[in-house]
Design an enzyme around this catalytic site. Structure first.
Site, PDB file in Angstrom:
ATOM      1  CB  SER A 125      -4.811  -8.344   3.391  1.00  0.00           C
ATOM      2  OG  SER A 125      -5.153  -7.711   4.598  1.00  0.00           O
ATOM      3  CE1 TYR A 149      -3.954  -3.152   0.657  1.00  0.00           C
ATOM      4  CE2 TYR A 149      -5.139  -3.695   2.675  1.00  0.00           C
ATOM      5  CZ  TYR A 149      -4.088  -3.911   1.813  1.00  0.00           C
ATOM      6  OH  TYR A 149      -3.159  -4.893   2.101  1.00  0.00           O
ATOM      7  CE  LYS A 153      -3.407  -6.428  -0.995  1.00  0.00           C
ATOM      8  NZ  LYS A 153      -2.244  -6.801  -1.784  1.00  0.00           N
TER       9      LYS A 153
HETATM   10  P1  NAD Z   1       5.385  -2.122   0.889  1.00  0.00           P
HETATM   11  O1  NAD Z   1       4.716  -0.865   0.484  1.00  0.00           O
HETATM   12  O2  NAD Z   1       6.559  -2.027   1.786  1.00  0.00           O
HETATM   13  O3  NAD Z   1       5.796  -2.965  -0.396  1.00  0.00           O
HETATM   14  C1  NAD Z   1       5.072  -2.918  -1.600  1.00  0.00           C
HETATM   15  C2  NAD Z   1       6.046  -2.600  -2.709  1.00  0.00           C
HETATM   16  O4  NAD Z   1       5.343  -2.541  -3.949  1.00  0.00           O
HETATM   17  C3  NAD Z   1       6.743  -1.257  -2.539  1.00  0.00           C
HETATM   18  O5  NAD Z   1       8.128  -1.453  -2.628  1.00  0.00           O
HETATM   19  C4  NAD Z   1       6.227  -0.414  -3.694  1.00  0.00           C
HETATM   20  O6  NAD Z   1       7.193   0.522  -4.159  1.00  0.00           O
HETATM   21  C5  NAD Z   1       5.872  -1.469  -4.726  1.00  0.00           C
HETATM   22  N1  NAD Z   1       4.840  -1.099  -5.694  1.00  0.00           N
HETATM   23  C6  NAD Z   1       3.613  -0.571  -5.461  1.00  0.00           C
HETATM   24  N2  NAD Z   1       2.950  -0.395  -6.612  1.00  0.00           N
HETATM   25  C7  NAD Z   1       3.778  -0.822  -7.616  1.00  0.00           C
HETATM   26  C8  NAD Z   1       3.651  -0.900  -9.026  1.00  0.00           C
HETATM   27  N3  NAD Z   1       2.574  -0.451  -9.668  1.00  0.00           N
HETATM   28  N4  NAD Z   1       4.687  -1.397  -9.728  1.00  0.00           N
HETATM   29  C9  NAD Z   1       5.810  -1.833  -9.099  1.00  0.00           C
HETATM   30  N5  NAD Z   1       5.975  -1.775  -7.783  1.00  0.00           N
HETATM   31  C10 NAD Z   1       4.969  -1.277  -7.033  1.00  0.00           C
HETATM   32  O7  NAD Z   1       4.263  -3.057   1.544  1.00  0.00           O
HETATM   33  P2  NAD Z   1       4.411  -4.431   2.321  1.00  0.00           P
HETATM   34  O8  NAD Z   1       4.005  -4.183   3.709  1.00  0.00           O
HETATM   35  O9  NAD Z   1       5.711  -5.052   2.042  1.00  0.00           O
HETATM   36  O10 NAD Z   1       3.233  -5.251   1.636  1.00  0.00           O
HETATM   37  C11 NAD Z   1       3.457  -6.127   0.551  1.00  0.00           C
HETATM   38  C12 NAD Z   1       2.142  -6.666   0.068  1.00  0.00           C
HETATM   39  O11 NAD Z   1       1.491  -7.333   1.138  1.00  0.00           O
HETATM   40  C13 NAD Z   1       1.166  -5.600  -0.412  1.00  0.00           C
HETATM   41  O12 NAD Z   1       0.482  -6.097  -1.534  1.00  0.00           O
HETATM   42  C14 NAD Z   1       0.230  -5.420   0.761  1.00  0.00           C
HETATM   43  O13 NAD Z   1      -1.040  -4.980   0.353  1.00  0.00           O
HETATM   44  C15 NAD Z   1       0.175  -6.836   1.322  1.00  0.00           C
HETATM   45  N6  NAD Z   1      -0.162  -6.867   2.730  1.00  0.00           N
HETATM   46  C16 NAD Z   1       0.569  -6.134   3.613  1.00  0.00           C
HETATM   47  C17 NAD Z   1       0.231  -6.137   4.968  1.00  0.00           C
HETATM   48  C18 NAD Z   1       1.024  -5.314   5.948  1.00  0.00           C
HETATM   49  O14 NAD Z   1       0.555  -5.105   7.062  1.00  0.00           O
HETATM   50  N7  NAD Z   1       2.204  -4.844   5.641  1.00  0.00           N
HETATM   51  C19 NAD Z   1      -0.847  -6.902   5.404  1.00  0.00           C
HETATM   52  C20 NAD Z   1      -1.579  -7.659   4.488  1.00  0.00           C
HETATM   53  C21 NAD Z   1      -1.210  -7.638   3.139  1.00  0.00           C
HETATM   54  C1  UD1 Z   2      -4.533  -2.279   9.255  1.00  0.00           C
HETATM   55  C2  UD1 Z   2      -5.503  -2.099   8.119  1.00  0.00           C
HETATM   56  C3  UD1 Z   2      -5.652  -3.420   7.392  1.00  0.00           C
HETATM   57  C4  UD1 Z   2      -4.288  -3.924   6.943  1.00  0.00           C
HETATM   58  C5  UD1 Z   2      -3.400  -4.030   8.183  1.00  0.00           C
HETATM   59  C6  UD1 Z   2      -2.029  -4.489   7.887  1.00  0.00           C
HETATM   60  C7  UD1 Z   2      -7.039  -0.340   8.859  1.00  0.00           C
HETATM   61  C8  UD1 Z   2      -8.441  -0.024   9.309  1.00  0.00           C
HETATM   62  N1  UD1 Z   2      -6.772  -1.645   8.625  1.00  0.00           N
HETATM   63  O1  UD1 Z   2      -5.034  -3.286  10.112  1.00  0.00           O
HETATM   64  O2  UD1 Z   2      -6.482  -3.276   6.264  1.00  0.00           O
HETATM   65  O3  UD1 Z   2      -4.395  -5.179   6.324  1.00  0.00           O
HETATM   66  O4  UD1 Z   2      -3.307  -2.740   8.791  1.00  0.00           O
HETATM   67  O5  UD1 Z   2      -1.237  -3.454   7.405  1.00  0.00           O
HETATM   68  O6  UD1 Z   2      -6.213   0.533   8.697  1.00  0.00           O
HETATM   69  N2  UD1 Z   2      -3.929   1.082  16.901  1.00  0.00           N
HETATM   70  C9  UD1 Z   2      -3.895   2.020  17.915  1.00  0.00           C
HETATM   71  N3  UD1 Z   2      -3.171   3.166  17.715  1.00  0.00           N
HETATM   72  C10 UD1 Z   2      -2.471   3.411  16.566  1.00  0.00           C
HETATM   73  C11 UD1 Z   2      -2.516   2.433  15.544  1.00  0.00           C
HETATM   74  C12 UD1 Z   2      -3.265   1.285  15.745  1.00  0.00           C
HETATM   75  O7  UD1 Z   2      -4.499   1.845  18.968  1.00  0.00           O
HETATM   76  O8  UD1 Z   2      -1.843   4.477  16.438  1.00  0.00           O
HETATM   77  C13 UD1 Z   2      -4.687  -0.172  17.131  1.00  0.00           C
HETATM   78  C14 UD1 Z   2      -5.797  -0.427  16.143  1.00  0.00           C
HETATM   79  O9  UD1 Z   2      -7.012   0.115  16.582  1.00  0.00           O
HETATM   80  C15 UD1 Z   2      -5.813  -1.973  16.106  1.00  0.00           C
HETATM   81  C16 UD1 Z   2      -4.349  -2.349  16.352  1.00  0.00           C
HETATM   82  O10 UD1 Z   2      -3.759  -1.214  16.976  1.00  0.00           O
HETATM   83  O11 UD1 Z   2      -6.572  -2.468  17.175  1.00  0.00           O
HETATM   84  C17 UD1 Z   2      -3.591  -2.665  15.096  1.00  0.00           C
HETATM   85  O12 UD1 Z   2      -3.728  -1.597  14.172  1.00  0.00           O
HETATM   86  P1  UD1 Z   2      -2.927  -1.539  12.790  1.00  0.00           P
HETATM   87  O13 UD1 Z   2      -1.488  -1.812  13.037  1.00  0.00           O
HETATM   88  O14 UD1 Z   2      -3.265  -0.265  12.111  1.00  0.00           O
HETATM   89  O15 UD1 Z   2      -3.497  -2.775  11.990  1.00  0.00           O
HETATM   90  P2  UD1 Z   2      -5.016  -3.134  11.643  1.00  0.00           P
HETATM   91  O16 UD1 Z   2      -5.930  -2.049  11.983  1.00  0.00           O
HETATM   92  O17 UD1 Z   2      -5.278  -4.476  12.190  1.00  0.00           O
END
Ligand code: NAD
Ligand code: UD1
Length: 337
Positions: A125, A149, A153
């Protein structure tokens, strides 16, 4: 590499990636403990692609189940999405995050090692850049964890680097996602957060559909063009495509690689509101509230390395992301059944 194991494959990014894998004729096995997702996502992926993925309900903390899986099936590579991702919850329950994300990954790598499977794509991430000094952020920027978190990562990145150093037959792609949003264009699969969303886009779509009253814009006094925070939003389908490119990269040029996956463009919260209003025709009521602790002012990616080395470009812009997120929300007002 044709047989792919996808951990966390029923989740938001996982389900979109499984869809892309099936379209490109990979054979896919998904494992998930369904702690943050529903099997319905996979059923819909199968319906959309008219292809099947094999599913096993396995928790990465269950070492025996993992071993059995690797004994009974052959995989060429693993795409590892499974993990917990809520920043706030990680601050309240750090041990839960260290155990699930870090121990889960160590268990996975041990099982892979035993089975001699050493190709891994990992969901990292942009959070590993902490509060970045400047944007666009290249991959060589300093790394820093600012919450549990993020520390999971960053720690997993280090673990995988050390694994590769100890045994260079391990091939690892660390993919640093910026802000994944949107949904598949069909509106059949998308993001299904539990309770009140923490992230901007699902919050906006729930305001638009009337489940939430108004959006709180966290901070209107950042040093940005309109005072609101800037992020690099990337369409989840573009992100999914990046994973297939990463698999191909590991095949063509084994080693350890690190890529930012974003668009390289920064959009403010106000930009997102405007784009959403345009794409949906809905007005988004909002009020400016104090900054959210821990939020950076500006965070967007330098994507030149991924563009060049993965031969990957994003195809969808902010309006596409808003349109698809809104389509998903309208078709599934309460998420997956
Ligand atoms: P998500 O929660 O939708 O998907 C993660 C999946 O992992 C879920 O289906 C959950 O049930 C499963 N899971 C969690 N712990 C587990 C375990 N111990 N054993 C088996 N399954 C397990 O999240 P996502 O948004 O699809 O994210 C996927 C990956 O990408 C995550 O590792 C997350 O940290 C990373 N990531 C997500 C974002 C984002 O904004 N969505 C940003 C950066 C990184
Ligand atoms: C968040 C997580 C980050 C994670 C990423 C992707 C935090 C501090 N960071 O990032 O670790 O990798 O999600 O899932 O939670 N915002 C508003 N109102 C809201 C929600 C968000 O104004 O109700 C603003 C935030 O201040 C930011 C932007 O929208 O400027 C995006 O926010 P968000 O979607 O939560 O993502 P990040 O904060 O970038």
């Amino acid at each position: 590499m044709k047989n792919i194991l996808v951990t966390g494959g029923t989740g938001f990014i996982g389900s979109h990636t499984v869809l892309e894998l099936l379209i490109q004729n990979y054979r896919v096995t998904v494992i998930d403990n369904l702690s943050n997702s529903k099997l319905e996502s996979l059923k819909r992926v199968e319906k959309l692609t008219r292809k099947n993925a094999h599913f096993e309900h396995i928790d990465l903390l269950d070492v025996k189940a993992l071993e059995l899986l690797f004994q009974s099936s052959h995989f060429d590579a693993v795409i590892h999405f499974a993990g917990l991702k809520a920043v706030g919850e990680s601050v309240e329950q750090p041990l839960k995050y260290y155990k699930n994300n870090i121990s889960g990954t160590v268990n996975l790598c041990e099982a892979m090692n035993k089975a001699g499977i050493k190709n891994l794509v990992f969901s990292s991430s942009a959070t590993v850049y902490g509060d970045p000094d400047s944007s666009p952020i290249p991959e060589k920027s300093p790394l820093k964890a600012v919450n549990p978190y993020g520390r999971t990562k960053l720690t997993i990145e280090y673990i995988l680097r050390e694994l590769h150093t100890s045994d260079n037959s391990w091939n690892v792609a660390l993919l640093r996602y910026f802000n994944p949003v949107g949904a598949h264009e069909s509106g059949e699969i998308g993001e299904d957060p539990n309770g009140i969303p923490n992230n901007l886009m699902p919050f906006i779509t729930q305001v638009a559909i009337g489940k939430l009253k108004e959006l709180n814009v966290f901070g209107g006094d950042y040093p940005t063009h309109d005072g609101t925070g800037i992020r690099d939003y990337i369409h989840v389908s573009d992100l999914a495509a990046g994973h297939i490119r990463a698999l191909k990269k590991l095949e063509e040029k084994p080693g350890l690689v690190v890529y930012n996956l974003g668009t390289g463009k920064g959009s403010s919260v106000m930009d997102v509101i405007k784009a959403f209003e345009k794409a949906s025709g809905k007005k988004i009521p909002y009020k400016i509230t104090p900054r959210r602790p821990g939020d950076a002012a500006v965070c967007y990616a330098d994507v030149s390395k991924a563009n060049q080395e993965l031969n990957w470009q994003t195809k969808r812009d902010l309006e596409d992301m808003c349109r698809d997120a809104w389509n998903w929300q309208q078709k599934n007002p309460n998420g997956y059944p």
